[in-house]
Scaffold this active site. Sequence first.
Site, PDB file in Angstrom:
ATOM      1  N   ASP A  31      -1.154 -11.234  10.734  1.00 17.77           N
ATOM      2  CA  ASP A  31      -1.394 -10.835   9.330  1.00 17.77           C
ATOM      3  C   ASP A  31      -2.983 -10.922   9.037  1.00 17.77           C
ATOM      4  O   ASP A  31      -3.581 -11.792   9.520  1.00 17.77           O
ATOM      5  CB  ASP A  31      -0.694 -11.817   8.424  1.00 17.77           C
ATOM      6  CG  ASP A  31      -0.343 -11.415   6.929  1.00 17.77           C
ATOM      7  OD1 ASP A  31       0.902 -11.057   6.497  1.00 17.77           O
ATOM      8  OD2 ASP A  31      -1.353 -10.818   6.384  1.00 17.77           O
ATOM      9  N   THR A 144      11.849   2.292   3.873  1.00 17.07           N
ATOM     10  CA  THR A 144      12.378   1.830   2.632  1.00 17.07           C
ATOM     11  C   THR A 144      13.578   3.073   2.091  1.00 17.07           C
ATOM     12  O   THR A 144      13.451   4.005   2.644  1.00 17.07           O
ATOM     13  CB  THR A 144      11.382   1.847   1.430  1.00 17.07           C
ATOM     14  OG1 THR A 144      11.901   2.292   0.294  1.00 17.07           O
ATOM     15  CG2 THR A 144       9.930   2.724   1.796  1.00 17.07           C
ATOM     16  N   SER A 179       6.233   8.399  -4.162  1.00 17.88           N
ATOM     17  CA  SER A 179       4.868   7.930  -4.479  1.00 17.88           C
ATOM     18  C   SER A 179       4.044   8.028  -3.115  1.00 17.88           C
ATOM     19  O   SER A 179       4.621   8.213  -2.205  1.00 17.88           O
ATOM     20  CB  SER A 179       4.799   6.395  -4.872  1.00 17.88           C
ATOM     21  OG  SER A 179       4.975   5.612  -3.725  1.00 17.88           O
ATOM     22  N   TYR A 181       2.773   5.694  -1.476  1.00 15.31           N
ATOM     23  CA  TYR A 181       3.265   4.437  -0.586  1.00 15.31           C
ATOM     24  C   TYR A 181       4.542   5.034   0.322  1.00 15.31           C
ATOM     25  O   TYR A 181       4.798   4.822   1.324  1.00 15.31           O
ATOM     26  CB  TYR A 181       3.570   3.473  -1.573  1.00 15.31           C
ATOM     27  CG  TYR A 181       4.664   2.512  -0.821  1.00 15.31           C
ATOM     28  CD1 TYR A 181       4.223   1.860   0.330  1.00 15.31           C
ATOM     29  CD2 TYR A 181       5.816   2.399  -1.385  1.00 15.31           C
ATOM     30  CE1 TYR A 181       5.222   0.978   0.940  1.00 15.31           C
ATOM     31  CE2 TYR A 181       6.790   1.694  -1.026  1.00 15.31           C
ATOM     32  CZ  TYR A 181       6.509   0.771   0.424  1.00 15.31           C
ATOM     33  OH  TYR A 181       7.570   0.280   0.791  1.00 15.31           O
ATOM     34  N   HIS A 182       5.559   5.580  -0.979  1.00 20.72           N
ATOM     35  CA  HIS A 182       6.731   5.942  -0.094  1.00 20.72           C
ATOM     36  C   HIS A 182       6.397   7.068   1.000  1.00 20.72           C
ATOM     37  O   HIS A 182       7.277   7.085   2.088  1.00 20.72           O
ATOM     38  CB  HIS A 182       7.703   6.424  -1.051  1.00 20.72           C
ATOM     39  CG  HIS A 182       8.416   5.364  -1.925  1.00 20.72           C
ATOM     40  ND1 HIS A 182       7.868   4.884  -3.159  1.00 20.72           N
ATOM     41  CD2 HIS A 182       9.240   4.314  -1.837  1.00 20.72           C
ATOM     42  CE1 HIS A 182       8.568   3.839  -3.608  1.00 20.72           C
ATOM     43  NE2 HIS A 182       9.068   3.578  -2.788  1.00 20.72           N
ATOM     44  N   LYS A 185       5.708   5.692   4.291  1.00 23.83           N
ATOM     45  CA  LYS A 185       6.771   5.311   5.057  1.00 23.83           C
ATOM     46  C   LYS A 185       7.385   6.436   5.835  1.00 23.83           C
ATOM     47  O   LYS A 185       7.834   6.312   6.865  1.00 23.83           O
ATOM     48  CB  LYS A 185       7.762   4.734   4.230  1.00 23.83           C
ATOM     49  CG  LYS A 185       7.470   3.376   3.598  1.00 23.83           C
ATOM     50  CD  LYS A 185       7.151   2.337   4.489  1.00 23.83           C
ATOM     51  CE  LYS A 185       7.081   0.783   3.910  1.00 23.83           C
ATOM     52  NZ  LYS A 185       7.109  -0.322   5.170  1.00 23.83           N
TER      53      LYS A 185
HETATM   54  P1  NAD Z   1       3.963  -7.940   1.461  1.00 22.96           P
HETATM   55  O1  NAD Z   1       2.845  -7.424   0.896  1.00 22.96           O
HETATM   56  O2  NAD Z   1       4.433  -9.261   0.460  1.00 22.96           O
HETATM   57  O3  NAD Z   1       3.884  -8.527   2.790  1.00 22.96           O
HETATM   58  C1  NAD Z   1       3.258  -7.521   3.532  1.00 22.96           C
HETATM   59  C2  NAD Z   1       2.194  -8.399   4.459  1.00 22.96           C
HETATM   60  O4  NAD Z   1       1.592  -7.496   5.420  1.00 22.96           O
HETATM   61  C3  NAD Z   1       1.085  -9.195   3.698  1.00 22.96           C
HETATM   62  O5  NAD Z   1       1.213 -10.446   3.988  1.00 22.96           O
HETATM   63  C4  NAD Z   1      -0.325  -8.597   3.898  1.00 22.96           C
HETATM   64  O6  NAD Z   1      -1.220  -9.343   4.000  1.00 22.96           O
HETATM   65  C5  NAD Z   1      -0.022  -7.980   5.499  1.00 22.96           C
HETATM   66  N1  NAD Z   1      -0.417  -6.635   5.958  1.00 22.96           N
HETATM   67  C6  NAD Z   1      -0.636  -5.432   4.962  1.00 22.96           C
HETATM   68  N2  NAD Z   1      -1.387  -4.725   5.703  1.00 22.96           N
HETATM   69  C7  NAD Z   1      -1.701  -5.198   7.077  1.00 22.96           C
HETATM   70  C8  NAD Z   1      -2.694  -5.088   8.203  1.00 22.96           C
HETATM   71  N3  NAD Z   1      -2.819  -3.650   8.533  1.00 22.96           N
HETATM   72  N4  NAD Z   1      -2.802  -5.713   9.082  1.00 22.96           N
HETATM   73  C9  NAD Z   1      -2.058  -6.738   8.946  1.00 22.96           C
HETATM   74  N5  NAD Z   1      -1.408  -7.546   8.127  1.00 22.96           N
HETATM   75  C10 NAD Z   1      -1.319  -6.522   7.090  1.00 22.96           C
HETATM   76  O7  NAD Z   1       5.174  -6.941   1.351  1.00 22.96           O
HETATM   77  P2  NAD Z   1       6.827  -7.330   1.542  1.00 22.96           P
HETATM   78  O8  NAD Z   1       7.296  -7.198   0.224  1.00 22.96           O
HETATM   79  O9  NAD Z   1       6.782  -8.490   2.095  1.00 22.96           O
HETATM   80  O10 NAD Z   1       7.180  -6.284   2.281  1.00 22.96           O
HETATM   81  C11 NAD Z   1       7.137  -6.176   3.752  1.00 22.96           C
HETATM   82  C12 NAD Z   1       7.590  -5.035   4.296  1.00 22.96           C
HETATM   83  O11 NAD Z   1       9.005  -4.467   3.679  1.00 22.96           O
HETATM   84  C13 NAD Z   1       6.669  -3.783   3.882  1.00 22.96           C
HETATM   85  O12 NAD Z   1       6.595  -2.721   4.633  1.00 22.96           O
HETATM   86  C14 NAD Z   1       7.475  -3.021   2.727  1.00 22.96           C
HETATM   87  O13 NAD Z   1       7.126  -1.606   2.502  1.00 22.96           O
HETATM   88  C15 NAD Z   1       8.978  -3.375   3.093  1.00 22.96           C
HETATM   89  N6  NAD Z   1       9.933  -3.420   1.766  1.00 22.96           N
HETATM   90  C16 NAD Z   1       9.810  -4.019   0.924  1.00 22.96           C
HETATM   91  C17 NAD Z   1      10.600  -4.131   0.001  1.00 22.96           C
HETATM   92  C18 NAD Z   1      10.653  -5.186  -1.125  1.00 22.96           C
HETATM   93  O14 NAD Z   1      11.609  -5.313  -2.184  1.00 22.96           O
HETATM   94  N7  NAD Z   1       9.590  -6.315  -1.236  1.00 22.96           N
HETATM   95  C19 NAD Z   1      11.565  -3.148  -0.368  1.00 22.96           C
HETATM   96  C20 NAD Z   1      11.773  -2.148   0.884  1.00 22.96           C
HETATM   97  C21 NAD Z   1      10.799  -2.168   1.822  1.00 22.96           C
END
Ligand code: NAD
Length: 382
Positions: A31, A144, A179, A181-182, A185
């Site tokens: 991370d 997602t 978006s 973001y989406h 993905k």
């Molecule tokens: P989050 O932002 O809490 O966690 C993501 C982590 O990745 C963070 O700790 C960040 O520091 C790290 N990170 C980001 N870019 C990085 C990089 N280039 N190198 C190293 N580390 C990096 O997000 P989350 O809610 O835990 O989501 C995790 C994954 O699940 C994401 O890919 C997100 O798109 C997907 N997701 C989440 C949800 C939700 O409801 N939270 C829903 C659908 C999909």
Amino acid sequence: MRIIVAGGDGFCGWPTALYLSKQGHDVTIVDNLVRRKYDEELRSNSVTPIASLEERVAKWKEVSGKEIKTFIGDLNHYDFLSEVFRQTEPEAFVHFAEQRSAPYSMIDREHAVYTQTNNVMGNLNVLYAIKEYAPECHLIKLGTMGEYGTPNIDIEEGYIEIEHKGRKDTLPYPKQPGSFYHLSKVHDSHNIMFACKIWGIRATDLNQGIVYGLHTAETKLDPMLVNRVDYDGVFGTALNRFINQAAIGHDITVYGSGGQTRAFLNIEDTVRCVEIAAENPADKGEFRVFNQFTEWFSVQDLAERVQKIAKEEGFDTEVKKIENPRIENENHYYNAVNTKLRDLGLEPHLLTDDVIRDILRTAVEHKDRIIQENVLPSITWK
Ligand code: NAD
């Protein structure tokens, strides 16, 4: 199994790393801690006070006797990523490490470019690292449900059989993301599918719904293991955001008509779904897609359920419709398939009143940390 959890300091990644470690896997977190920096940029915070990653893994070792190794660095630095692969020789790479907020990606050009560069290039580096250093490694990638958008037909799990002018084929399900973001993905999914085809990589794309909750059995073991909870208008997702609004006596704000219907799951199911994917790897060259959610709700229904529980807990809060900052269908058909994870053994934790009450009580416990001016949306799609 040697498993890398990239994004293991985040909301989904941290409880997943703990759960996999408890199950006996050899877990390594990668991370770059950028999620904590977004909080500084947005002058926001997690409702729960979270320890540093160093403190978290030290506490985990103390309470469980198990070690989680950590590498602090960016997936976009290929030399760093190569070193991680050389040292850990992963059998599975769980990829959570992306910028995951739709509003954040829509702030302006810089944030859109950052989101797509961070996510798409980071993922491409992971694909190259697997090819170069660990060709048998199973990529478990978080996508997602938002990749599909809201088509007027049933949403299948990744692929759809099409009959066109008398011929048939099974093709990737059409994507209509809402978006930048989406869209990142969707671009990731295409890159992974292509890499599977040309290099024989094995991959599972987990098209995850919106995750709610915060605790898992492991994060509850000590206050220092607590998970982060986002509530602000940028990173707070529906349900968790509504509950935090209720905790401070704020109106529960629904965007537009509230007919927007989305797929959801409990964080306790996120960790289990990742385990199921890891234990049942995709075949070599297979690009497998699972729809990772357990139920769907309209946002209006969710807001009303939170209001009901909040009232029972003594919080008088109203559900209020506000102008929708997003451009999206507010009344649409929604029916999505989610049988593959169930067939492999997922036993869903459904959204009961007690689940809402439990999250609400945690929010109330830490409500002094909630920054009131952050709970409303500040970013529009226009
Ligand atoms: P989050 O932002 O809490 O966690 C993501 C982590 O990745 C963070 O700790 C960040 O520091 C790290 N990170 C980001 N870019 C990085 C990089 N280039 N190198 C190293 N580390 C990096 O997000 P989350 O809610 O835990 O989501 C995790 C994954 O699940 C994401 O890919 C997100 O798109 C997907 N997701 C989440 C949800 C939700 O409801 N939270 C829903 C659908 C999909």
